[in-house]
Design an enzyme around this catalytic site. Structure first.
Site, PDB file in Angstrom:
ATOM      1  N   ASP A   1       0.863  -1.188   0.000  1.00 28.84           N
ATOM      2  CA  ASP A   1       0.000   0.000   0.000  1.00 28.84           C
ATOM      3  C   ASP A   1       0.898   1.236   0.000  1.00 28.84           C
ATOM      4  O   ASP A   1       1.898   1.274   0.713  1.00 28.84           O
ATOM      5  CB  ASP A   1      -0.897  -0.008   1.252  1.00 28.84           C
ATOM      6  CG  ASP A   1      -2.126   0.875   1.090  1.00 28.84           C
ATOM      7  OD1 ASP A   1      -3.241   0.361   1.196  1.00 28.84           O
ATOM      8  OD2 ASP A   1      -1.959   2.096   0.850  1.00 28.84           O
TER       9      ASP A   1
ATOM     10  N   TYR B   1     -12.485   7.229 -14.446  1.00 28.61           N
ATOM     11  CA  TYR B   1     -12.423   6.126 -13.479  1.00 28.61           C
ATOM     12  C   TYR B   1     -13.055   4.860 -14.055  1.00 28.61           C
ATOM     13  O   TYR B   1     -12.492   3.762 -13.973  1.00 28.61           O
ATOM     14  CB  TYR B   1     -13.142   6.539 -12.199  1.00 28.61           C
ATOM     15  CG  TYR B   1     -13.229   5.453 -11.169  1.00 28.61           C
ATOM     16  CD1 TYR B   1     -12.107   5.058 -10.453  1.00 28.61           C
ATOM     17  CD2 TYR B   1     -14.438   4.810 -10.899  1.00 28.61           C
ATOM     18  CE1 TYR B   1     -12.188   4.053  -9.499  1.00 28.61           C
ATOM     19  CE2 TYR B   1     -14.521   3.816  -9.943  1.00 28.61           C
ATOM     20  CZ  TYR B   1     -13.403   3.445  -9.252  1.00 28.61           C
ATOM     21  OH  TYR B   1     -13.486   2.445  -8.313  1.00 28.61           O
TER      22      TYR B   1
ATOM     23  N   VAL C   1     -20.580   8.281  -0.276  1.00 31.92           N
ATOM     24  CA  VAL C   1     -21.673   9.107   0.233  1.00 31.92           C
ATOM     25  C   VAL C   1     -22.156   8.679   1.620  1.00 31.92           C
ATOM     26  O   VAL C   1     -22.487   9.520   2.454  1.00 31.92           O
ATOM     27  CB  VAL C   1     -22.832   9.150  -0.794  1.00 31.92           C
ATOM     28  CG1 VAL C   1     -23.502   7.785  -0.941  1.00 31.92           C
ATOM     29  CG2 VAL C   1     -23.855  10.195  -0.412  1.00 31.92           C
TER      30      VAL C   1
ATOM     31  N   ARG D   1     -23.223  15.939  -9.897  1.00 29.92           N
ATOM     32  CA  ARG D   1     -21.801  15.779 -10.207  1.00 29.92           C
ATOM     33  C   ARG D   1     -21.591  15.344 -11.647  1.00 29.92           C
ATOM     34  O   ARG D   1     -22.341  14.519 -12.168  1.00 29.92           O
ATOM     35  CB  ARG D   1     -21.230  14.684  -9.302  1.00 29.92           C
ATOM     36  CG  ARG D   1     -20.562  15.225  -8.103  1.00 29.92           C
ATOM     37  CD  ARG D   1     -19.962  14.236  -7.151  1.00 29.92           C
ATOM     38  NE  ARG D   1     -20.027  12.820  -7.426  1.00 29.92           N
ATOM     39  CZ  ARG D   1     -19.727  11.905  -6.505  1.00 29.92           C
ATOM     40  NH1 ARG D   1     -19.376  12.272  -5.288  1.00 29.92           N
ATOM     41  NH2 ARG D   1     -19.778  10.634  -6.796  1.00 29.92           N
TER      42      ARG D   1
HETATM   43  C1  UD1 Z   1     -18.972   4.452  -6.097  1.00 34.09           C
HETATM   44  C2  UD1 Z   1     -17.583   4.185  -5.613  1.00 34.09           C
HETATM   45  C3  UD1 Z   1     -16.687   3.719  -6.702  1.00 34.09           C
HETATM   46  C4  UD1 Z   1     -17.313   2.498  -7.289  1.00 34.09           C
HETATM   47  C5  UD1 Z   1     -18.679   2.877  -7.816  1.00 34.09           C
HETATM   48  C6  UD1 Z   1     -19.384   1.687  -8.365  1.00 34.09           C
HETATM   49  C7  UD1 Z   1     -16.974   5.402  -3.641  1.00 34.09           C
HETATM   50  C8  UD1 Z   1     -16.298   6.607  -3.079  1.00 34.09           C
HETATM   51  N1  UD1 Z   1     -17.026   5.341  -4.966  1.00 34.09           N
HETATM   52  O1  UD1 Z   1     -19.073   5.580  -6.958  1.00 34.09           O
HETATM   53  O2  UD1 Z   1     -15.419   3.394  -6.230  1.00 34.09           O
HETATM   54  O3  UD1 Z   1     -16.505   1.982  -8.286  1.00 34.09           O
HETATM   55  O4  UD1 Z   1     -19.473   3.350  -6.740  1.00 34.09           O
HETATM   56  O5  UD1 Z   1     -20.678   2.020  -8.710  1.00 34.09           O
HETATM   57  O6  UD1 Z   1     -17.398   4.518  -2.925  1.00 34.09           O
HETATM   58  N2  UD1 Z   1     -23.254  12.125  -3.331  1.00 34.09           N
HETATM   59  C9  UD1 Z   1     -23.993  13.071  -2.635  1.00 34.09           C
HETATM   60  N3  UD1 Z   1     -23.397  13.703  -1.570  1.00 34.09           N
HETATM   61  C10 UD1 Z   1     -22.109  13.445  -1.180  1.00 34.09           C
HETATM   62  C11 UD1 Z   1     -21.360  12.480  -1.903  1.00 34.09           C
HETATM   63  C12 UD1 Z   1     -21.979  11.834  -2.974  1.00 34.09           C
HETATM   64  O7  UD1 Z   1     -25.145  13.340  -2.953  1.00 34.09           O
HETATM   65  O8  UD1 Z   1     -21.646  14.060  -0.218  1.00 34.09           O
HETATM   66  C13 UD1 Z   1     -23.921  11.386  -4.429  1.00 34.09           C
HETATM   67  C14 UD1 Z   1     -23.149  11.294  -5.719  1.00 34.09           C
HETATM   68  O9  UD1 Z   1     -23.382  12.387  -6.562  1.00 34.09           O
HETATM   69  C15 UD1 Z   1     -23.706   9.989  -6.282  1.00 34.09           C
HETATM   70  C16 UD1 Z   1     -24.011   9.141  -5.052  1.00 34.09           C
HETATM   71  O10 UD1 Z   1     -24.076  10.053  -3.975  1.00 34.09           O
HETATM   72  O11 UD1 Z   1     -24.897  10.215  -6.973  1.00 34.09           O
HETATM   73  C17 UD1 Z   1     -22.935   8.120  -4.754  1.00 34.09           C
HETATM   74  O12 UD1 Z   1     -21.684   8.749  -4.774  1.00 34.09           O
HETATM   75  P1  UD1 Z   1     -20.347   8.026  -4.268  1.00 34.09           P
HETATM   76  O13 UD1 Z   1     -20.544   7.499  -2.907  1.00 34.09           O
HETATM   77  O14 UD1 Z   1     -19.210   8.955  -4.505  1.00 34.09           O
HETATM   78  O15 UD1 Z   1     -20.262   6.737  -5.201  1.00 34.09           O
HETATM   79  P2  UD1 Z   1     -20.299   6.551  -6.797  1.00 34.09           P
HETATM   80  O16 UD1 Z   1     -19.946   7.780  -7.535  1.00 34.09           O
HETATM   81  O17 UD1 Z   1     -21.596   5.903  -7.087  1.00 34.09           O
END
Ligand code: UD1
Length: 315
Positions: A35, A146, A190, A273
């Site tokens: 790592d 990604y 999230v 996003r």
């Molecule tokens: C996630 C994974 C990614 C994985 C993918 C598979 C994480 C950090 N990322 O991406 O590694 O390959 O799933 O589907 O686990 N959001 C909010 N508020 C926040 C943060 C995020 O509304 O504070 C929203 C985002 O816009 C999105 C959703 O929550 O619509 C999920 O976001 P996130 O947890 O970053 O995951 P993914 O982008 O789906």
């Protein structure tokens, strides 16, 4: 597989990696971790550090990786910069860590005569095709750097199986959550962000209208599938979805968390996003068939464990 085979977990100091390390140690296996501690953290392995071998180094460096992989039977390749928006902001970093890194790990695994490599692939590869459950046979349609990188890694895995006989399995993770997921970066998952906001009495931020949906999967389910993928003969050369097969919107998951935590905070809605997917749901029949996978921790139960962990470990 003998009881004392050597395992390498790349990204073993990270969120998912450290849970795999823990499960292997619990089973009495010999474990090595590689790592670079960019997104991984020492604290994730602090309770295990005397039972494993830890190498700080970068998977993009062949010599380092070749040394780390020496004598290893099974590799769990979890090292990555795991964020869709970060890949949009830093496409070169994404390319180097997620494409060059995976290629280097595969090359070193081939050269070291590793038996099997289980790869952390991503459901982001699917993109926006349809709103139903995603099936592995669907044509991929990556929407972010990604997603491209994770998909390239899958193709390389399959080609290394065909061309060099290295057994590989690509597990397409849907949204994984649980203890030790780092909430501190703007790129964090999230659920970790929602929980830590609610616990400190702050309004969580929702990007878009909150009606986008995800298939959130508790990390223990993912660990279980990885251990199966390391041994199941039918999994070799395959791409396999890993989720819960349960759709939930962000608004719903936030409501569920507020119920568990006992808060009633109003979220702040911001613009959606770039590169974000609207709906993501896993069909898991292939995982059931090839791995005997049955998710043992449900969504609410997983959310409860996770909230409990952040309550105890916050700060
Ligand atoms: C996630 C994974 C990614 C994985 C993918 C598979 C994480 C950090 N990322 O991406 O590694 O390959 O799933 O589907 O686990 N959001 C909010 N508020 C926040 C943060 C995020 O509304 O504070 C929203 C985002 O816009 C999105 C959703 O929550 O619509 C999920 O976001 P996130 O947890 O970053 O995951 P993914 O982008 O789906």
């Amino acid at each position: 597989m003998g009881a004392r085979d050597l395992y390498l977990v790349t990204g073993g100091a990270g969120f998912i990696g450290s849970h795999i390390v823990e499960a292997l140690v619990r089973r009495g296996e010999r474990v090595r971790v590689l790592d670079n501690l960019i997104t991984g953290r020492h604290e994730n392995l602090a309770h295990l550090i005397h039972e494993i071998e830890f190498i700080e180094g970068d998977i993009s460096d062949y010599e380092t990786t070749r040394k780390a992989i020496d004598g290893v039977k099974i590799v769990f390749h979890e090292a990555a910069i795991p964020s869709v928006p970060r890949s949009v902001d830093e496409p070169k970093l994404n390319h180097e860590a997620n494409i060059n890194g995976t290629f280097t790990v595969l090359l070193a695994a081939r050269d070291a005569a590793v038996r099997r490599l289980v790869y952390a692939a991503s459901s982001s590869a699917y993109g926006e095709r349809g709103t139903g459950a995603k099936l592995e046979d669907q044509l991929p349609s990556p929407l972010s750097p990604y997603a491209v990188a994770k998909l390239v890694g899958e193709y390389y895995c399959q080609v290394f199986t065909r061309v060099y006989g290295l057994e590989t399995v690509a597990l397409r993770y849907f949204n994984v959550f649980g203890p030790r997921q780092d909430p501190s970066s703007p790129y964090s998952g999230v659920i970790s962000k929602f929980i830590t906001a609610l616990l400190s009495g702050q309004s969580p931020v929702i990007f878009g209208d909150g009606e986008q949906s995800r298939d959130f999967t508790y990390v223990a389910n993912v660990v279980d599938a990885n251990l199966r993928a390391a041994v199941e003969p039918g999994a070799i050369g395959q791409v396999i979805n890993l989720g819960l097969n349960q759709r939930i919107t962000l608004n719903q998951v936030l409501a569920e968390l507020q119920k568990i935590i006992g808060t009633d905070l109003t979220p702040r809605y911001e613009s959606p996003r770039v590169g974000d997917i609207r709906h993501s749901l896993a069909d898991i029949t292939r995982a059931e068939r090839l791995l005997g996978y049955r998710p043992s921790v449900g969504l609410t139960e997983g959310l409860r464990y996770t909230v409990e962990w952040y309550r105890e470990n916050r700060g």
